[in-house]
Design a protein around this motif. Structure first.
Motif, PDB file in Angstrom:
ATOM      1  N   GLY A  79       0.799  -1.222   0.000  1.00 26.22           N
ATOM      2  CA  GLY A  79       0.000   0.000   0.000  1.00 26.22           C
ATOM      3  C   GLY A  79       0.832   1.273   0.000  1.00 26.22           C
ATOM      4  O   GLY A  79       1.858   1.366   0.657  1.00 26.22           O
ATOM      5  N   ASN A  80       0.433   2.237  -0.744  1.00 27.42           N
ATOM      6  CA  ASN A  80       1.048   3.579  -0.772  1.00 27.42           C
ATOM      7  C   ASN A  80       2.549   3.565  -1.020  1.00 27.42           C
ATOM      8  O   ASN A  80       3.283   4.434  -0.535  1.00 27.42           O
ATOM      9  CB  ASN A  80       0.764   4.337   0.532  1.00 27.42           C
ATOM     10  N   GLY A  81       3.038   2.567  -1.761  1.00 25.66           N
ATOM     11  CA  GLY A  81       4.456   2.542  -2.112  1.00 25.66           C
ATOM     12  C   GLY A  81       5.392   2.462  -0.921  1.00 25.66           C
ATOM     13  O   GLY A  81       6.459   3.068  -0.902  1.00 25.66           O
ATOM     14  N   ASP A  82       4.996   1.738   0.116  1.00 21.94           N
ATOM     15  CA  ASP A  82       5.785   1.631   1.349  1.00 21.94           C
ATOM     16  C   ASP A  82       6.972   0.696   1.154  1.00 21.94           C
ATOM     17  O   ASP A  82       6.971  -0.447   1.608  1.00 21.94           O
ATOM     18  CB  ASP A  82       4.879   1.122   2.477  1.00 21.94           C
ATOM     19  N   ALA A  83       8.011   1.192   0.496  1.00 18.02           N
ATOM     20  CA  ALA A  83       9.168   0.363   0.161  1.00 18.02           C
ATOM     21  C   ALA A  83       9.972  -0.058   1.387  1.00 18.02           C
ATOM     22  O   ALA A  83      10.711  -1.048   1.346  1.00 18.02           O
ATOM     23  CB  ALA A  83      10.073   1.110  -0.816  1.00 18.02           C
ATOM     24  N   MET A  84       9.846   0.657   2.494  1.00 17.82           N
ATOM     25  CA  MET A  84      10.626   0.333   3.690  1.00 17.82           C
ATOM     26  C   MET A  84      10.265  -1.038   4.260  1.00 17.82           C
ATOM     27  O   MET A  84      11.088  -1.685   4.909  1.00 17.82           O
ATOM     28  CB  MET A  84      10.410   1.402   4.763  1.00 17.82           C
ATOM     29  N   ASN A  85       9.037  -1.461   4.024  1.00 18.25           N
ATOM     30  CA  ASN A  85       8.578  -2.726   4.584  1.00 18.25           C
ATOM     31  C   ASN A  85       8.423  -3.815   3.523  1.00 18.25           C
ATOM     32  O   ASN A  85       7.711  -4.788   3.730  1.00 18.25           O
ATOM     33  CB  ASN A  85       7.248  -2.518   5.321  1.00 18.25           C
ATOM     34  N   LEU A  86       9.097  -3.608   2.395  1.00 12.31           N
ATOM     35  CA  LEU A  86       9.070  -4.585   1.314  1.00 12.31           C
ATOM     36  C   LEU A  86      10.480  -5.113   1.067  1.00 12.31           C
ATOM     37  O   LEU A  86      11.423  -4.346   0.885  1.00 12.31           O
ATOM     38  CB  LEU A  86       8.531  -3.947   0.030  1.00 12.31           C
ATOM     39  N   SER A  87      10.625  -6.438   1.026  1.00 19.02           N
ATOM     40  CA  SER A  87      11.916  -7.070   0.726  1.00 19.02           C
ATOM     41  C   SER A  87      11.702  -8.091  -0.383  1.00 19.02           C
ATOM     42  O   SER A  87      10.791  -8.921  -0.294  1.00 19.02           O
ATOM     43  CB  SER A  87      12.483  -7.761   1.964  1.00 19.02           C
ATOM     44  N   CYS A  88      12.536  -8.009  -1.424  1.00 23.70           N
ATOM     45  CA  CYS A  88      12.413  -8.914  -2.569  1.00 23.70           C
ATOM     46  C   CYS A  88      13.682  -9.735  -2.738  1.00 23.70           C
ATOM     47  O   CYS A  88      14.791  -9.188  -2.676  1.00 23.70           O
ATOM     48  CB  CYS A  88      12.123  -8.117  -3.846  1.00 23.70           C
ATOM     49  N   PHE A  89      13.521 -11.032  -2.965  1.00 24.79           N
ATOM     50  CA  PHE A  89      14.652 -11.941  -3.140  1.00 24.79           C
ATOM     51  C   PHE A  89      14.422 -12.781  -4.387  1.00 24.79           C
ATOM     52  O   PHE A  89      13.286 -13.136  -4.715  1.00 24.79           O
ATOM     53  CB  PHE A  89      14.790 -12.866  -1.934  1.00 24.79           C
TER      54      PHE A  89
END
Length: 327
Positions: free
Chosen positions: A40-50
């Motif tokens: 939601g709302n582009g919250d990149a701080m709480n997104l991790s991609c592997f």
């Protein structure tokens, strides 16, 4: 797919989703939709991609246990990890009692349904399978994409597009995009446009080549072969595809002799029903003994090249000359 759409609409999310299957385009689309809805709302701080096979499972557990920063969820997206085919006990054990703030989205082309991690995700979350789509579904999808551009496309053009591109949705999208750009001012895409613009798969040319062989049209079959060589296609790759085609035709022939219909043949061969229909039509021109011998000759041709008995270009030529009048 319907379940994921409903979860996104209601915002009633599972804590883990597994998107699996051979259709990369659909998996990536639903991965992105889930990711966007969850963070939601582009919250990149709480997104991790592997991505990849060297992902540390203890690191994933530590990350999942970390509280999200000023948000409800910490979202972890994992792609092509191979963890659903083995060696995933650490994560499987953790997901049985996962932190309530951690949400996982897995995207894997291949999975083993006996795998511990697969069973945990299926039990605690949701597994969405994205396999090869049938002709009717692809036809509706193509028509919908064209309509979004305020354009038209007739059924003959869609059928030709699918024949040229196959069932891979990303490939279809790319080729359709070329057609849309070319026909934008006219507002309509015709079969003639598709014929002129779209790139044809190598396997289609092999299919046409086998058709020419079955009809005894040696000159046309060899012309296709020389065209492929001019396009820098390696003779051994062409031989492999010819061998694969004969193998599919032999399997189709045997299944037809057992009374199997198109639906069953498509399931057994792992292809879309309309592709199975094309195999059925082509297999009807051959005797089973001829198909079996052709397959054996393909294997022999490869061995002859590898042992230096004959050159690779000539090996395929001789094979095609031999079978230019089979029926």
């Amino acid at each position: 797919m319907q379940r994921i759409n409903e979860d996104i609409k209601t915002e009633n999310f599972k804590q883990m989703y597994l998107l699996c299957g051979s259709e990369d385009y659909l998996r990536s689309q639903y991965r992105d939709r889930l990711k966007k809805a969850l963070i939601g709302n582009g919250d990149a701080m709480n997104l991790s991609c592997f991505e990849g096979k060297d992902i540390s499972q203890p690191q994933l557990v530590d990350l999942a246990e970390t509280m999200p920063f000023l948000a409800e969820r910490r979202v972890i997206v994992i792609e092509n990890s191979g963890m659903f085919k083995g060696g995933s006990d650490v994560l499987a054990d953790y997901l049985k009692e996962v932190s309530p703030t951690a949400f996982f989205v897995f995207s894997e082309k291949e999975v083993d349904k006996r795998n511990r991690l697969y069973k945990v995700v299926k039990d605690k979350g949701y597994v969405g399978e994205f396999g090869e789509q049938d002709e009717a579904t692809l036809t509706r999808w193509v028509a919908g994409l064209v309509k979004k551009e305020n354009m038209e496309i007739d059924r003959a053009a869609i059928a030709l597009l699918l024949y040229k591109t196959g069932t891979d949705m990303e490939n279809i999208r790319r080729e359709l995009e070329k057609c849309i750009c070319y026909c934008l001012k006219r507002g309509k895409i015709t079969a003639q446009d598709v014929e002129m613009i779209c790139t044809e798969r190598l396997s289609n040319r092999i299919f046409d080549m086998i058709n020419f062989l079955a009809a005894g049209k040696q000159e046309q079959a060899l012309k296709l072969y020389y065209d492929l060589l001019a396009l820098k296609e390696p003779p051994m790759r062409i031989l492999f595809l010819i061998s694969r085609q004969f193998n599919m035709l032999l399997q189709t022939k045997m299944l037809r002799e057992k009374g199997c219909d198109k639906r069953i043949i498509s399931e057994k061969l792992g292809v879309a029903p309309f592709i199975a229909g094309k195999y059925m039509d082509q297999a009807a021109h051959f005797k089973r003994s001829v198909l079996r011998k052709a397959l054996e000759d393909c294997v022999q041709a490869e061995e002859d090249v590898k042992t230096g008995r004959i050159g690779d270009v000539m090996s395929v030529e001789l094979l095609m000359i031999k079978y230019s009048s089979i029926s």
